[in-house]
Design an enzyme around this catalytic site. Structure first.
Site, PDB file in Angstrom:
ATOM      1  N   ASP A 108       3.884  30.060   6.229  1.00 19.10           N
ATOM      2  CA  ASP A 108       2.900  29.549   5.279  1.00 19.10           C
ATOM      3  C   ASP A 108       2.858  28.023   5.316  1.00 19.10           C
ATOM      4  O   ASP A 108       3.827  27.358   4.923  1.00 19.10           O
ATOM      5  CB  ASP A 108       3.291  30.049   3.873  1.00 19.10           C
ATOM      6  CG  ASP A 108       2.195  29.789   2.863  1.00 19.10           C
ATOM      7  OD1 ASP A 108       1.350  28.901   3.108  1.00 19.10           O
ATOM      8  OD2 ASP A 108       2.190  30.479   1.831  1.00 19.10           O
ATOM      9  N   ALA A 147     -20.033  22.520   8.025  1.00 20.80           N
ATOM     10  CA  ALA A 147     -21.393  22.157   7.618  1.00 20.80           C
ATOM     11  C   ALA A 147     -21.559  22.284   6.111  1.00 20.80           C
ATOM     12  O   ALA A 147     -22.520  21.750   5.545  1.00 20.80           O
ATOM     13  CB  ALA A 147     -22.394  23.063   8.322  1.00 20.80           C
ATOM     14  N   TYR A 190     -15.472  24.910  -1.452  1.00 24.22           N
ATOM     15  CA  TYR A 190     -15.024  24.905  -0.057  1.00 24.22           C
ATOM     16  C   TYR A 190     -15.524  23.624   0.645  1.00 24.22           C
ATOM     17  O   TYR A 190     -14.776  22.950   1.358  1.00 24.22           O
ATOM     18  CB  TYR A 190     -15.560  26.164   0.625  1.00 24.22           C
ATOM     19  CG  TYR A 190     -15.409  26.231   2.121  1.00 24.22           C
ATOM     20  CD1 TYR A 190     -14.174  26.482   2.711  1.00 24.22           C
ATOM     21  CD2 TYR A 190     -16.522  26.066   2.958  1.00 24.22           C
ATOM     22  CE1 TYR A 190     -14.057  26.562   4.093  1.00 24.22           C
ATOM     23  CE2 TYR A 190     -16.414  26.150   4.326  1.00 24.22           C
ATOM     24  CZ  TYR A 190     -15.180  26.399   4.889  1.00 24.22           C
ATOM     25  OH  TYR A 190     -15.066  26.476   6.256  1.00 24.22           O
ATOM     26  N   ASN A 234     -21.353  27.704  11.362  1.00 22.81           N
ATOM     27  CA  ASN A 234     -21.443  29.159  11.609  1.00 22.81           C
ATOM     28  C   ASN A 234     -21.080  29.575  13.033  1.00 22.81           C
ATOM     29  O   ASN A 234     -21.962  29.902  13.836  1.00 22.81           O
ATOM     30  CB  ASN A 234     -22.865  29.661  11.320  1.00 22.81           C
ATOM     31  CG  ASN A 234     -23.174  29.621   9.856  1.00 22.81           C
ATOM     32  OD1 ASN A 234     -22.361  29.996   9.024  1.00 22.81           O
ATOM     33  ND2 ASN A 234     -24.366  29.153   9.526  1.00 22.81           N
ATOM     34  N   ARG A 261     -30.135  25.509   6.619  1.00 21.52           N
ATOM     35  CA  ARG A 261     -29.074  24.671   7.203  1.00 21.52           C
ATOM     36  C   ARG A 261     -29.124  24.841   8.715  1.00 21.52           C
ATOM     37  O   ARG A 261     -29.285  25.956   9.216  1.00 21.52           O
ATOM     38  CB  ARG A 261     -27.708  25.091   6.667  1.00 21.52           C
ATOM     39  CG  ARG A 261     -26.568  24.331   7.304  1.00 21.52           C
ATOM     40  CD  ARG A 261     -25.245  24.646   6.648  1.00 21.52           C
ATOM     41  NE  ARG A 261     -25.160  24.113   5.308  1.00 21.52           N
ATOM     42  CZ  ARG A 261     -24.359  24.608   4.354  1.00 21.52           C
ATOM     43  NH1 ARG A 261     -23.620  25.660   4.599  1.00 21.52           N
ATOM     44  NH2 ARG A 261     -24.330  24.054   3.159  1.00 21.52           N
TER      45      ARG A 261
HETATM   46  P1  NAD Z   1     -10.243  32.192  10.028  1.00 19.53           P
HETATM   47  O1  NAD Z   1     -10.208  32.507   8.562  1.00 19.53           O
HETATM   48  O2  NAD Z   1     -10.451  33.291  10.991  1.00 19.53           O
HETATM   49  O3  NAD Z   1      -8.931  31.401  10.448  1.00 19.53           O
HETATM   50  C1  NAD Z   1      -8.204  30.613   9.549  1.00 19.53           C
HETATM   51  C2  NAD Z   1      -6.763  31.042   9.685  1.00 19.53           C
HETATM   52  O4  NAD Z   1      -5.964  30.212   8.820  1.00 19.53           O
HETATM   53  C3  NAD Z   1      -6.517  32.497   9.232  1.00 19.53           C
HETATM   54  O5  NAD Z   1      -5.977  33.261  10.281  1.00 19.53           O
HETATM   55  C4  NAD Z   1      -5.546  32.364   8.080  1.00 19.53           C
HETATM   56  O6  NAD Z   1      -4.582  33.397   8.001  1.00 19.53           O
HETATM   57  C5  NAD Z   1      -4.887  31.019   8.379  1.00 19.53           C
HETATM   58  N1  NAD Z   1      -4.299  30.471   7.177  1.00 19.53           N
HETATM   59  C6  NAD Z   1      -4.866  30.357   5.950  1.00 19.53           C
HETATM   60  N2  NAD Z   1      -3.978  29.889   5.077  1.00 19.53           N
HETATM   61  C7  NAD Z   1      -2.828  29.694   5.765  1.00 19.53           C
HETATM   62  C8  NAD Z   1      -1.552  29.237   5.391  1.00 19.53           C
HETATM   63  N3  NAD Z   1      -1.281  28.885   4.128  1.00 19.53           N
HETATM   64  N4  NAD Z   1      -0.579  29.162   6.332  1.00 19.53           N
HETATM   65  C9  NAD Z   1      -0.830  29.539   7.613  1.00 19.53           C
HETATM   66  N5  NAD Z   1      -2.039  29.981   8.025  1.00 19.53           N
HETATM   67  C10 NAD Z   1      -3.016  30.066   7.103  1.00 19.53           C
HETATM   68  O7  NAD Z   1     -11.369  31.075  10.204  1.00 19.53           O
HETATM   69  P2  NAD Z   1     -12.089  30.553  11.523  1.00 19.53           P
HETATM   70  O8  NAD Z   1     -13.468  31.101  11.530  1.00 19.53           O
HETATM   71  O9  NAD Z   1     -11.228  30.738  12.710  1.00 19.53           O
HETATM   72  O10 NAD Z   1     -12.209  29.010  11.161  1.00 19.53           O
HETATM   73  C11 NAD Z   1     -11.231  28.071  11.568  1.00 19.53           C
HETATM   74  C12 NAD Z   1     -11.478  26.758  10.855  1.00 19.53           C
HETATM   75  O11 NAD Z   1     -12.814  26.312  11.065  1.00 19.53           O
HETATM   76  C13 NAD Z   1     -11.297  26.837   9.333  1.00 19.53           C
HETATM   77  O12 NAD Z   1     -10.696  25.657   8.894  1.00 19.53           O
HETATM   78  C14 NAD Z   1     -12.705  26.921   8.812  1.00 19.53           C
HETATM   79  O13 NAD Z   1     -12.805  26.403   7.493  1.00 19.53           O
HETATM   80  C15 NAD Z   1     -13.456  26.081   9.826  1.00 19.53           C
HETATM   81  N6  NAD Z   1     -14.873  26.481   9.923  1.00 19.53           N
HETATM   82  C16 NAD Z   1     -15.202  27.665  10.520  1.00 19.53           C
HETATM   83  C17 NAD Z   1     -16.531  28.031  10.585  1.00 19.53           C
HETATM   84  C18 NAD Z   1     -16.936  29.320  11.244  1.00 19.53           C
HETATM   85  O14 NAD Z   1     -18.138  29.566  11.301  1.00 19.53           O
HETATM   86  N7  NAD Z   1     -16.045  30.144  11.749  1.00 19.53           N
HETATM   87  C19 NAD Z   1     -17.535  27.208  10.059  1.00 19.53           C
HETATM   88  C20 NAD Z   1     -17.141  26.019   9.433  1.00 19.53           C
HETATM   89  C21 NAD Z   1     -15.818  25.641   9.392  1.00 19.53           C
END
Ligand code: NAD
Length: 324
Positions: free
Chosen positions: A49, A118, A148, A177, A282
């Site tokens: 964590d 975004a 967020y 996205n 967006r």
């Molecule tokens: P995801 O939720 O699949 O991956 C995030 C990972 O972080 C998860 O596996 C989760 O278990 C891990 N996590 C959360 N809290 C944790 C903790 N306390 N300790 C350890 N691990 C922890 O999301 P994603 O789609 O792979 O996105 C990755 C990043 O990109 C994120 O920061 C997200 O906010 C950002 N993002 C993604 C998108 C998208 O479209 N996928 C868009 C905008 C921003």
């Protein structure tokens, strides 16, 4: 080169691990969980964590040249826009970024990538579904439509101040996205592309599927392989300020559903219902990333979503077979 991926069990982190491995990196991943759908390609994977400072201190060390900070408490509209998860989203992700930025400074990590979103962009610039404004300089004066988004702005400012005061080399992407195979599609945290693919894959000919909102809200979607190319190009660049990583191919949600239905070959109708939707319009604005890195997406929405639809459809077929 040694890379540490935080959030390596997540959608983008898991794909990124495979990319970095293919480029010859030694890759260590950290997450609360292993990837859902396939085995991680990380050389080493630690379950833990990142909100826990002592845990971070033990693992975010000077051994790594590059850190990719993707860990966040996040999800699609059903998770982010209902308001029910606001405190957790802010508290959990802020703690992770506070811990990671401090240790990156102390351990003199060469370069750190931070995934913003975004969702930082101001509500008032996204009222017109046909003309959203998401150029990087429009994020201020700030007015994101979700907690967020506010937390992501805080994260950006945190890493930028680490750069200014400690010369921490940060690279900050505002993802728009990102979608593709091996993403969650049925646990309440899925985003529109996966949710729509699942609904279409589960429907039979002649069925109706429900779409949240009027369906006239517009978005752009970026295929995962394009996203990985952009991350790598940004990391190789000298550009420090936040930059969009997204597609400029904008589509309404109803038209997106129709595109997926066409790919499925089924006859399905749409019913628009009340639901959490976010801003009206967006889309990414790519002038800056193109200028700084020469990156632009290679996959059309139709190409990317066809790959994603077929993958989700296969997962659902496998689940049905498994339960028989
Ligand atoms: P995801 O939720 O699949 O991956 C995030 C990972 O972080 C998860 O596996 C989760 O278990 C891990 N996590 C959360 N809290 C944790 C903790 N306390 N300790 C350890 N691990 C922890 O999301 P994603 O789609 O792979 O996105 C990755 C990043 O990109 C994120 O920061 C997200 O906010 C950002 N993002 C993604 C998108 C998208 O479209 N996928 C868009 C905008 C921003």
């Amino acid at each position: 080169m040694n890379a540490l991926i935080l959030g390596a069990g997540g959608f983008i982190g898991n794909h990124l691990a495979a990319r970095l491995k293919s480029e010859g990196y030694y890759v260590c991943g950290i997450d609360l969980k292993y990837p859902e759908f396939n085995t991680s390609t990380c050389d080493y994977f630690i379950i833990g964590d990142l909100r826990d400072y002592e845990f971070c201190k033990a693992h975010v060390t000077s051994k790594y040249n590059e850190v990719y900070q993707l860990a966040a408490d996040m999800g699609g509209a059903g998770y982010i826009f209902t308001g029910e998860n606001d405190y957790n989203v802010m508290h959990n992700s802020a703690l992770i970024n506070l811990n990671v930025s401090k240790l990156a400074i102390e351990n003199k990590i060469d370069k750190i990538f931070y995934s913003s979103s975004a969702c930082v962009y101001a509500k008032h610039n996204q009222l017109d579904a046909n003309n959203p404004k998401c150029s990087e300089d429009s994020a201020y004066p700030a007015d994101p439509d979700s907690e967020y988004g506010w937390e992501k702005l805080f994260g950006e400012r945190l890493y930028l101040s680490a750069y200014r005061n400690y010369n921490l080399q940060v690279r900050i992407a505002r993802f728009h996205n990102v979608y593709g195979p091996n993403g969650i599609f049925n646990n309440g945290k899925e985003k529109a592309p996966a949710a729509l693919c699942r609904k279409v894959a589960e429907a039979n000919n002649g069925d109706t599927i429900e779409i949240w909102g009027s369906g006239n809200q517009s978005r752009s979607f970026l295929y995962i392989d394009d996203c990985l190319d952009a991350i790598r190009k940004l990391m190789s660049s000298n550009f420090v300020a936040p930059v969009n990583i997204g597609s400029e191919e904008r589509i309404t949600i109803n038209d997106f559903a129709r595109l997926i239905i066409k790919i499925s070959g089924k006859t399905i109708s749409l019913k628009n219902i009340e639901g959490p939707v976010g801003v009206n319009g967006r889309s990414s604005h790519n002038d800056l990333i193109k200028k700084e890195t020469n990156w632009e997406p290679q996959f059309s929405l139709e190409q990317g979503i066809a790959k994603t639809y077929h993958w989700i459809s296969e997962q659902l077929t496998d689940t049905v077979k498994f339960n028989q």
